[in-house]
Scaffold this motif. Structure first.
Motif, PDB file in Angstrom:
ATOM      1  N   TYR A   1       4.626 -49.471   5.080  1.00 61.39           N
ATOM      2  CA  TYR A   1       4.930 -49.655   6.496  1.00 61.39           C
ATOM      3  C   TYR A   1       4.829 -51.115   6.915  1.00 61.39           C
ATOM      4  CZ  TYR A   1       4.481 -44.651   6.537  1.00 61.39           C
ATOM      5  OH  TYR A   1       4.648 -43.329   6.263  1.00 61.39           O
ATOM      6  N   CYS A   2       4.420 -51.970   6.003  1.00 57.81           N
ATOM      7  CA  CYS A   2       4.217 -53.384   6.311  1.00 57.81           C
ATOM      8  C   CYS A   2       5.477 -54.192   6.011  1.00 57.81           C
ATOM      9  CB  CYS A   2       3.060 -53.941   5.480  1.00 57.81           C
ATOM     10  SG  CYS A   2       1.507 -53.074   5.768  1.00 57.81           S
ATOM     11  N   ASP A   3       5.726 -55.196   6.837  1.00 51.75           N
ATOM     12  CA  ASP A   3       6.862 -56.093   6.609  1.00 51.75           C
ATOM     13  C   ASP A   3       6.554 -57.078   5.483  1.00 51.75           C
ATOM     14  OD1 ASP A   3       8.328 -54.932   8.680  1.00 51.75           O
ATOM     15  OD2 ASP A   3       7.450 -56.276  10.157  1.00 51.75           O
ATOM     16  N   ARG A   4       5.309 -57.506   5.392  1.00 51.73           N
ATOM     17  CA  ARG A   4       4.862 -58.415   4.341  1.00 51.73           C
ATOM     18  C   ARG A   4       3.473 -57.998   3.895  1.00 51.73           C
ATOM     19  NH1 ARG A   4       6.302 -63.374   7.943  1.00 51.73           N
ATOM     20  NH2 ARG A   4       8.550 -63.302   7.742  1.00 51.73           N
ATOM     21  N   VAL A   5       3.193 -58.214   2.612  1.00 52.49           N
ATOM     22  CA  VAL A   5       1.882 -57.874   2.058  1.00 52.49           C
ATOM     23  C   VAL A   5       1.376 -59.063   1.255  1.00 52.49           C
ATOM     24  CG1 VAL A   5       0.616 -56.353   0.477  1.00 52.49           C
ATOM     25  CG2 VAL A   5       2.455 -55.424   1.910  1.00 52.49           C
TER      26      VAL A   5
ATOM     27  N   LEU B   1      -6.587 -65.818  -1.243  1.00 58.10           N
ATOM     28  CA  LEU B   1      -5.359 -65.177  -0.824  1.00 58.10           C
ATOM     29  C   LEU B   1      -4.267 -65.491  -1.814  1.00 58.10           C
ATOM     30  CD1 LEU B   1      -4.238 -63.494   1.494  1.00 58.10           C
ATOM     31  CD2 LEU B   1      -3.601 -65.605   2.633  1.00 58.10           C
ATOM     32  N   GLY B   2      -3.651 -64.455  -2.358  1.00 60.28           N
ATOM     33  CA  GLY B   2      -2.593 -64.634  -3.347  1.00 60.28           C
ATOM     34  C   GLY B   2      -1.229 -64.688  -2.710  1.00 60.28           C
TER      35      GLY B   2
END
Length: 120
Positions: free
Chosen positions: A101-105, A113-114
Motif C-alpha cells: 500500500y506504500c508508494d515508496r519503501v 537507512l538503506g
C-alpha cells in the motif's frame, strides 16, 4: 453529553464529521476511547490527524495491535485518506504485509537507512 461539532486549529475551524464518516466512524462520534476497539481507535486517530489540515503525518506502527484483516483495513484507509487529502505520510512498520500500500519503501538495518526497496 455535549456534542462537539467543530474543532479549532489555529485561526481555522474544521468540521470533523466528514472525516469521521470517511473512516466509517461517524456513528461512534460520541463514544469515549475506552468504548472503542483497537481498529476503531486507529481509524479515529487517522481522522484526528487529518482534521488539523496537516500536510505531513508521521505514523509509528499503526498496525501493531491489530489482526491481519484490521491491519490491511487501517493501512488501506491511511493510504486512501493521505492521497485524497494531499498529505505526505511517513509510516514506520515491521509489518511486511502492508508494504504493497506504500508508494515508496525504505529499509532500516542496524540503524542505517538503506536504499528504497522494491515494493512486494
Amino acid at each position: 453529553m455535549k456534542q462537539i461539532n467543530r474543532l479549532a486549529g489555529g485561526t481555522k475551524a474544521f468540521d470533523p464529521m466528514p472525516l469521521l464518516e470517511s473512516v466509517g466512524m461517524a456513528h461512534r462520534a460520541s463514544n469515549r476511547p475506552g468504548q472503542l476497539s483497537g481498529g476503531e481507535r486507529q481509524r479515529v486517530g487517522i481522522a484526528r490527524a487529518l482534521v488539523t489540515g496537516a500536510k505531513l503525518l508521521l505514523v509509528d506502527e499503526p498496525t501493531a495491535s491489530l489482526d491481519r484483516a484490521r491491519s490491511r483495513e487501517v493501512v488501506e484507509l491511511l493510504a486512501r485518506q493521505s492521497h485524497d487529502h494531499g498529505v505526505a505520510t511517513v509510516m514506520v512498520t515491521h509489518d511486511h504485509d502492508v508494504l504493497g500500500y506504500c508508494d515508496r519503501v525504505a529499509e532500516m538495518v542496524d540503524g542505517r537507512l538503506g536504499a528504497p526497496a522494491p515494493i512486494r
